[in-house]
Structure formats: C-alpha cells, structure tokens
Design an enzyme around this catalytic site. Sequence first.
Site, mmCIF file in Angstrom:
data_model
loop_
_atom_site.group_PDB
_atom_site.id
_atom_site.type_symbol
_atom_site.label_atom_id
_atom_site.label_comp_id
_atom_site.label_asym_id
_atom_site.label_seq_id
_atom_site.Cartn_x
_atom_site.Cartn_y
_atom_site.Cartn_z
ATOM 1 N N CYS A 174 0.818 -1.084 0.044
ATOM 2 C CA CYS A 174 -0.004 -0.001 -0.182
ATOM 3 C C CYS A 174 0.807 1.329 -0.073
ATOM 4 O O CYS A 174 1.425 1.550 -1.062
ATOM 5 C CB CYS A 174 -0.947 -0.048 1.165
ATOM 6 S SG CYS A 174 -2.323 1.220 0.918
ATOM 7 N N HIS A 189 -3.563 -5.682 1.181
ATOM 8 C CA HIS A 189 -3.056 -5.930 2.520
ATOM 9 C C HIS A 189 -3.013 -7.341 2.914
ATOM 10 O O HIS A 189 -3.765 -7.859 3.542
ATOM 11 C CB HIS A 189 -3.540 -5.185 3.546
ATOM 12 C CG HIS A 189 -3.464 -3.672 3.506
ATOM 13 N ND1 HIS A 189 -2.464 -2.978 4.152
ATOM 14 C CD2 HIS A 189 -4.223 -2.689 2.646
ATOM 15 C CE1 HIS A 189 -2.432 -1.634 3.875
ATOM 16 N NE2 HIS A 189 -3.537 -1.529 3.124
ATOM 17 N N GLU A 246 -0.868 -8.545 4.881
ATOM 18 C CA GLU A 246 -0.686 -8.675 6.408
ATOM 19 C C GLU A 246 -1.954 -8.536 7.268
ATOM 20 O O GLU A 246 -2.032 -8.986 8.374
ATOM 21 C CB GLU A 246 0.216 -7.477 6.809
ATOM 22 C CG GLU A 246 -0.165 -6.336 6.970
ATOM 23 C CD GLU A 246 -0.489 -5.623 5.954
ATOM 24 O OE1 GLU A 246 -0.433 -6.179 4.749
ATOM 25 O OE2 GLU A 246 -1.041 -4.087 5.989
#
Lengths: 259, 963
Positions: free
Chosen positions: A96, A211, A213
């Site tokens: 990002c 994302h 994570e």
Amino acid sequence: MTQPSFLILCGDGINCERETAAALRRAGAHAEILHINDLAAAPEKLARFDGMAIPGGFSFGDELGSGQILALKIRHKLGKNFFDFVAAQKPIIGICNGFQVLVKLGLLPYPATQQRVMALAPNLQGGFIDRWVTLEPGANSVCKWTQGVDAFDLPIRHGEGRVVFGDDAVYDELKDNGQIALTYSEDVNGSHQRIAGLCDPSGLIFGLMPHPEAFVYQATNLTPQRDFMAAGAGAQIFRNIVTHLTETNKEKVYAGRQH
Amino acid sequence: MTGQKTTACRIEIESTIPDRRLEKRALAARDGLNVPLDAIEEVKVYKTTGGKAEDLAAVFADPVLQQAHFNNKEYKFIHGAPAFVVDVAFRAGVTDNPGHAAAEALALSGIEARVASGSLYFLFGGLDKAGAEKVARELLANDLIQKAEVYPAHDFYARDRFKNISLPEVVRTADAKPETISLDLTDAELESLSRERCLALSVDELKHVRSAFKTELTDVELEIIAQSWSEHCRHKIFSAEIDYNGEKIDSLYKTTVKRVTQDVQKARGLDWLISVFSDNAGIVRFDEHIDLCIKVETHNSPSALDPYGGALTGILGVNRDILGAGLGARPVANTDVFCFAPPDMPLPAEEQFMPQGVKAPRRVLEGVHKGVEDGGNKSGIPTVNGAFFFDRDYAGKPLVFVGTVGAMPHTLPDGRKAAEKQARAGDRVFMVGGAIGADGIHGATFSSMEIDENAPATAVQIGDPLTQKRMTDFLLEARDLGLYSAITDNGAGGLSSSVGEMAQMTNGAQIDLALCPVKYPGLKPWELMVSESQERMTVAVPPEHAKAFLERATRHGVVATDIGAFTDSGNLDVLYNKESVASLPLGFLHDSLPQMKLKARWNGAKPRVNWSAQTQLQDRTRKAESLDTALLQLLQSPNITSKEKWVRAYDHEVQAATHVKPFADGGAIWLKPHGGAEDNGISIACGLAPRLSLHDPYLMAQCAVDEAVRNIVAAGGDPDMCCLLDNFCWPDPVQSAKNPDGAYRLGQLVRACQGLYDVCLAYGMPLVSGKDSMKNDFKGKDRGGRDIAFGVLPTLLVTAMARVKMGTVPANAFRAAGDVIYLLGGAGQGLGGSEYAHIYNVAADAPSIDMEQNIALYRKMHEALPLFSSLHDVSEGGMLVALAESMIGGNCGAKLSGTFDAETAFNEAPGRFVVSVPAAKREAFEKIFGAKAVGTVTDDAALSFNGVPLPLETLVSAWKKGF
C-alpha cells in the site's frame, strides 16, 4: 534450520508495522521493527538484514502525493546503504503506502534504471475505499512472493492506488517480463489493466496495494470464522518469500540466527 | 519571523490525468446549491520562502501525473474555458498540514524554507459571480480558516500572480506583562466582565472568587479559574443540587451515574472494573494479559463551525484521552456517531428558513465524515462501529460523537501497573507534541470576532494527524522504557487543565510559560496557559529520566519541552520568564466551587416544538400506504438506508485485528494482536433513541441502553461481561429569562438519568465513563432574518463493550435456504417514536420495555450462540425491516407465515431479534427459547408475507438508495 531476518520500517506515519512483522514471524522469519530515524542514525545496520518491508500507512499524511516524502527521506537519509541493499538483490515488499514509496523511489518497475515510468494515482471512483477483492496471479509472473498462488481474497484500503503508466507500452513490456504479479478480478479503482501488484524483473522487489498482512489469520476474514487461528490467504505471500530464501540459500547462515 | 519576500516563490501543480474527486463537488453544487456548475478543475498551489525551480519541481510534482509551473500559465482543460477562478489559501496561523509536510520535504533536499499551501479552482458552466461565490463559500473554502478570492477567469489571467509573492504570517505585538483585574465591581459589572472576556463564569462564581481567593488578581489567574470551573471541565449541571418537582436531588452524577456503577459492582461482585470515572477513560479487565480502556467524546460546537476540522480534532482528541489513560494505552479502535439534520435539507423552498451561520446539513455531513476518515485512517486506527441518525431538530447544532478503545498490558516491563499513574514532587513537567498558537482560545465563543488578514484564526483548530502519530509512537515507547510517571492529554483548557489537574497528584506544580514552544511570537501568558492548540500531552518525567526522555523524543521527531516541575507547595504557580504571573491554591481551584442549585420540572410529554413554522418547512410525511410500499419507503429512509459508501471510506481493518467489520450490529476486535489471549475478543456497539425523548426520556434512556446491548449480543458479546458509557447531549437545561424551557429540559434530564439507573441495575452493567454536553441550542435568526431558537432532541448515546469468545460470533444476515426464522422477544407493540410513525405522521403510544425479560433472553442467547445461523436485532424500522436487511445481507429470500399489520411489522419495541436456525437444530432451539417459527429462509429471492412476494432486488434497490 536457518531463519532469514527482515527489517520492518516504521515512523513518520507508517502504521502497519506491527501486523507486517507478525505476518513475517508467523511465516518463520525473524522480524525487527526499526524507526526510520534510528536507521538513518546508523544506516549500516541495513546490511544485517536479508529482506525488508515498507508497510502500509499514511507516511507524512500523504501530503505531496502518497509516498513522496518518505521516498525522499529514504533517498536522502538512508542513501547508499539502501541502494546497496537493493543492489544485493535482497527481497523488499512495499504494501500500500510502501508500494507508493517504491514507485516514487523509481525501484518499481525498473530498479536498475530507476526511471519513473509509472505512478499510483488517486482512485478513479473518487476517494479512500476499504473493501475486499479477489486477486488473481499474473500469467508467467516471476514474482517470488506470489509463486504458486491461486485466486485469493484480500482487503484493499487506499485512496491512491490506480496504476498509471506514462506510456502504455510499458505495460506490454512488464507483461512480457512477467512483472505483473497480481490483478484485481474486477475494476476497483481504475487501475490500468486492473493491476494490483507489480514486481521488478528479478521478482524480489514486490509492491502491492492490497494488504496481505491484514489476512494472516482467519480471525480477520471478511465474515467471522469459527476456525480463527487457521491461515488466511495473506499468509502465503510471506511464507513464499521465507521459503524462497531458505531454499535458494541453504548454505547461507542468515543474519537472523544471531538474534 | 520576517517574510524573506525577495526569494519567495509560487509553484502551481497541474494534474495531467483526470481526478474524479472533483466531479462529486460539481454534482454537489448542481444538486445541493442549485448553481449551474458543469465541472471543477483544481490546480494545487504552494508558496515557499526559497528554493530553485528545478529542485522544487522534483519535490512537488510527480513526473507521471503532474506538471509544475513557475510562470504565468493559462491552463487548458477539456471543458473549454472556465467562467471563474477561486483562489483558496489558509488564513494566517491556521494549521497548514500540506505546507508543514512540504517544508519537511524541502529540508530533506537541503532547502530551508517555509511553505504555504492552497488551491486554484476553475469553475465551468453558466454560473454568475454570485453563484461562483456561493460555490466558493459552501463547497471550496471555510471562511473561518481560509481566504477564498473569486475572479472572472479573464481577470485572473490578466494579472501576474507569480510576482510579489507573500506567505500568510501572524503579526502580533502583545505585552507579556499580565494585566491586573479587580473584582471590586457591582453585579452588573461582574456580568459584563465575564461576558467580555468570554469567561462563562456566573456573577455568583465571580463573587466566590472574590471572597474565597482575592479581589485583585491577574488575568492569568482569572483565565485559569474560568477554564477549571467551566461546564466542560467541571460538569456543574450534573453535580448540581436539583429541585425536581419538589424532591431534592444531590447531584445526578452521584445519585444515578456513579451510584449505579457502585451498586452493580457490589451486587454482582465485579472484579473487572480497574478504573472508572477517575481517569481520562474507563479501564476494564476482560483479558488475562491486557486491560482495555474506552472513552467517547462529543465535538459539537467545533464541528458546527468547521465540520472537517471540528470532527478531525474531535477524533484525535479522544485518541489522546486513551494515550493519557493510566500510563498510556494504544488506541486500537474508533467509533463514531453523527446526529444531523436530514441530508436532503434544505429543499430550495426551505433555504430561507434554515438557521443563519450554520452550514447546510449536507456540508456538515460531508465535512464531519471526511474529518473522521482522515483522523482515523491517518492515525492507523480502525473505525469499527458507528451510526447516523437524522432529524430536523439537529439543524441548529449537529452532534458528533467520537470514541476510542485502547489496549495496555496489565504490567509494564519495569513491573509497574499500566493502569496506575503517580507523579512525584520533583518530577519535571514536560509538554510534548505541537507548539502553542492562539488556536482554540476560548473555543467557539470567539467565533463571531472579526477576522482580518494578520489575525490568527482562533475559533477553530485543525488537527495534525502526522504530529500526533509521531507523538503516539514516541510515548508508547517511552512508557515501555519507564521514562515517565504520569501523563494526561491537553484538551479543553490547555495547560491550565492538564497541569492543574496533574498537580493534584503531588499537591503542586510550577511552570514557566516562556519556555513553551510557540507557533509565532506575541502570545500573552494567559493565552499560552489556556490555548487549545492540538496534539499536545503533559507528562511527568522523573528528573533522572529527563535526558533519555528528550533524546527519544528528538529521535522520533517529536518536540518535548521541560517547562517546570511538580511540587508539594499546595499551589499551581505559573511564571513567565521567571516572574510570577499566577499563584492559585489547589484546594481553592479544585474543591471550593459551591454547588449549583437548579430547578427541574417533569409533568409528562410535550409535543415537539417547531423551530420554524412547520408549514414553511416542506411536509415530508406521507399518507398511509400498503405494507409493501411502507417497507420500501422505510428501507430508503436516511435512518435505515445503506451507509456503505460512507463506511467504506473508513479504514476498518488496520492493525489486522478486526473480527466483525462495521456493517453488522456491532463491531468486534480480536485481542491477540494487541497482546491479549489467543481466543479472546471484544465487541463494541452503540444505541440511541432520541425520538422517544418526546414521549418520555426515562424510556428513551432505557431503550438506548437496550439497543446497545442488543447489538453487543448480536456481535457475540457476553452480557455478563459488558460495560457501558453514557454521553448526554442536551439542550440548555438551566432555567432563565432567556431560557424559559430550562426547568422542563432539566426535568427531562432527570427522567433520563433515572431510566439509565434502572436499566443498568436491571441488566447488571456498570457505566465506566461518560460525558455531557449541555448547550446544544441554536439561538439566532433564520436565513430570512426571522428570530428562531431551538435545541436538539434530548439525546443519550450509549456505547457498550463486551467480551467475545473468538469463533462463536454468528452471522448478521441469513445464510442458507431451509433455515427456520424466529422472532425472539415477542411481536412488540407501540409505534410511538418509530421511523414508521415519523414518516407517516402517526400519533401513537410508545412501546414498553420489560427489563428482566430482556436480560434473561440475552443471557440465554449468549449461551446458545452455536445454535444460531444468523442473528440481527430489531431496531429502526421494526421487524420487517430487520428481516429485509437479513435477506439483503445474505442474498436470500424469506417466506413468512401469519399476517401482519403496520404495528406488528414496524413497531420498534426493544428486546427483539430476527434470527435464523438450521432446521436440524430446530428442536433444541425451540426447547430453550419456547419460540414459534415465523417463516423460513428461501432461495427464491423474494420476501413473501401476507401472501404477496416482493422481489429481493426491489428491496435491495430501495435500501441501496443511500444519501
């Protein structure tokens, strides 16, 4: 068993460092969160690491275009040590805001020339958006982080994620090189050819807007799951790079072991 | 600072690709402002005090997206020639985040310069100058903080705007000597002193200062007293002695809010209340490793003046409350609730009846929403729960509630309990974060003062998320390193409140205001003391750690300044350049204020007071219609319709712990990523029922609690490990000649507090934190010049937080055809206060609540969670709307047995859920709940009731209308 060691950058408005470190640790890596100012005070520390993550967030409040000021800071404050790290072909992931930084640094798509041929522009739908989207791996992608993945879902959370090329020929070249790592299954932000993530020609430097994570455990799935400790789809991205490092460098004693 | 005008430079950044964000604004102008505007284009402007063009271009422009211009340039746009150009720039002294960040960027490239940011807007279409000015005023700039110059395009291009560049600059020449003020005055003179200095102290309070302190005092002393005794800081109304219909109440706070927590704690033997009503936030223990703190604030007046800045500072402010709870907690979730006038107000015919000086409801909505978006997203805190509530009585004062949950370990690395702070005499007073300017001095009361070019705009503050994020990162690190002994935030009242309150820990403090970093020179000592400049915390640092504390701050790019020491002198001593400017005994400052005495009357419901002759506001009510049509009407009402596009602008998953996303009844957070146990989580939800205040605020409070708890139960929360927060927003409840309804409004407040007490006791749930805002009124003129005065609906927001066992949360929408549908909690009755009654103008009785039955049901539901396929509470719109929402969310149909009338379909009686259960579990379910099936989930994409199927897509398109 060797354990590669990752540096997770933080500070100046980066805000996904803790979950990014947790994702790498779950994948078997050693992960150390380091403030950019601490790193700038001793940039030689960079060489101790086998890989690096520039997490998501709003570095410098996204002023002057997202990623722009953090990219300037990396260039001016980490300087040669950072570019040596790149030249040593160590894996770097920019998620990002981190992807935006890699683009502003000119490391994507071509770290060798650092030529600025692409940008991440404001979303065409007109603002920040948080939603889950299905991602598909690019055909013949050389990306080490996405090897062997099938279509999977991740959240996107950005206002400036639309891939734009200065010249459309760049796209064809990237496609031929296998540098298109991930595409969205639908148009979410006006991105060129629905590109969600790109890598450099070596496949080691990887930038993506979604994302991974944020979905390492089923606990954070879009809908609540009973088996909340099971792996989420984002986990494979981190596992891939750890596997890549441990398998291609079996003889190497990783810095991380010393920690 | 001098201007360095000789080297000042102007840069314009042209976007070379289209930016869709501007299209929304053009649409807003056409539809909301009735201005014939076809398109808007923006060119960003930066002014710097130095730097060469090529260096600046590399910093300011992206080579693929933008082009930098340094000379007069006539822009070419696809829309043809612009009609007008609007040049927008910040006023002097206003926080300019892009400018500050740009200056940092230039410094990285070796250019030391100040930077001011702004924008040029090019307007296309058939609009005239008045229309362009309206667009500038309503859409592009806020006059309180920005200067907007409107030019016809040819005039704009005719002058060389790249010559004679100057940056906005605050010029102040103030005397640092404090003024001496005598209170040896008549009552009338005391009253005018209070008014002229914006002290908001009553004549009696000033007389108390005279008798209990002294007659001659410095302006610094008087301002500190005014801040410390303000309603905002002291909650005088909630602490007042009230004559309620002849019965004496010694403080509503003590006898209801605080007492119910004590009573519940005793009755249930709760061991998980760690800190309630004493710190910046309530702290509870729902986990074996970490504690949770929670706080909800309101930021109504600032958001009315500047919706974006007001909401942004509101969310950053409540984040600081969490950072200042105990020894500091990490903010892990935000909530937000807005009460606004309907977004379609005013229709063109209504424009002249709207309150003067208050932004249009749509602008308030957009600005506040953007403020909360930037505040949460840029701080990396997920927004997990919230609500919108619309009613025309919020047209004079919008309500903006912002909340934050924080997590802290039970024990810090050095063995201290994180929830406890204790400064010691000798500890240094550090001010951490931003510098002080005249921002927010006297808050909103100065908003009407004349604003000239060099006067700092003091009325509103703009938050700076980057400065606060850096400060948060630093302070959490300093906490874990054990570098400080106590901490609190600088909010209302600035240093006077933060240092004044912390001084009570050691019984004294001495600070020197001349040491404080300032944004510009010329601030008087009293201004430094009470300024509400944002992003600041006050920290007590033991002297042996001062060096390390400063070093770590500097490394994080955070300004920390040693401004004095905590003492045991019994006084708050304030110096300016080593000379005393204030010395106040703490006992006098904090404990001497006499209790207010107020009258409250309650003699039953009164009809709604129409703030504008109702006939002149468009009548939006409808004649009775079929149930099908009514259902579709309800689904598209702003109070019920999809808020998806607004919610998606909030990052709700950062920190990778959001277990239930904010589209369900309540949000839920997983605690493992925050250091909690692997299988542990919390759910967070809210409830409010302002329209029931028109029936009885007692019921309103009970229903607000019930809704919050229903939402918690639906999100898997344990009703036996659930805490509540109360946030009251009331119209002025102090009776006076100017406020003839005061006693009645206070009577309503008493009723609400009694309802809150009773329901908390019955549900066994403690209140752990709360806040009240008591002056939510508009008094002035409408846009046509007529006098109007009205308050908001008496509003109580209840926020709930409960423990969740991971892996047990049911879906919020139907999941599978064949599942059996039940209505738990009964059919309910009483359309009063419902959205249906509002839309169809039905006068009806309010529903009733059976508290014992409800809590028993919630406990049973929680134990039986594995039986449910889906769980959704019945709230706005009633049962049929809850059912339609369950269908829409799950993309399923439903077939109902039995027949309904409007009352059974749409009443909003509390204590009810629409649930679905797999057919295989039907028997077990009915045995526990004794409920009868009302229908089944189907896969035929239609809702069948009273015999007629209504296609799912019809429901979806009504519900997706949005606003």
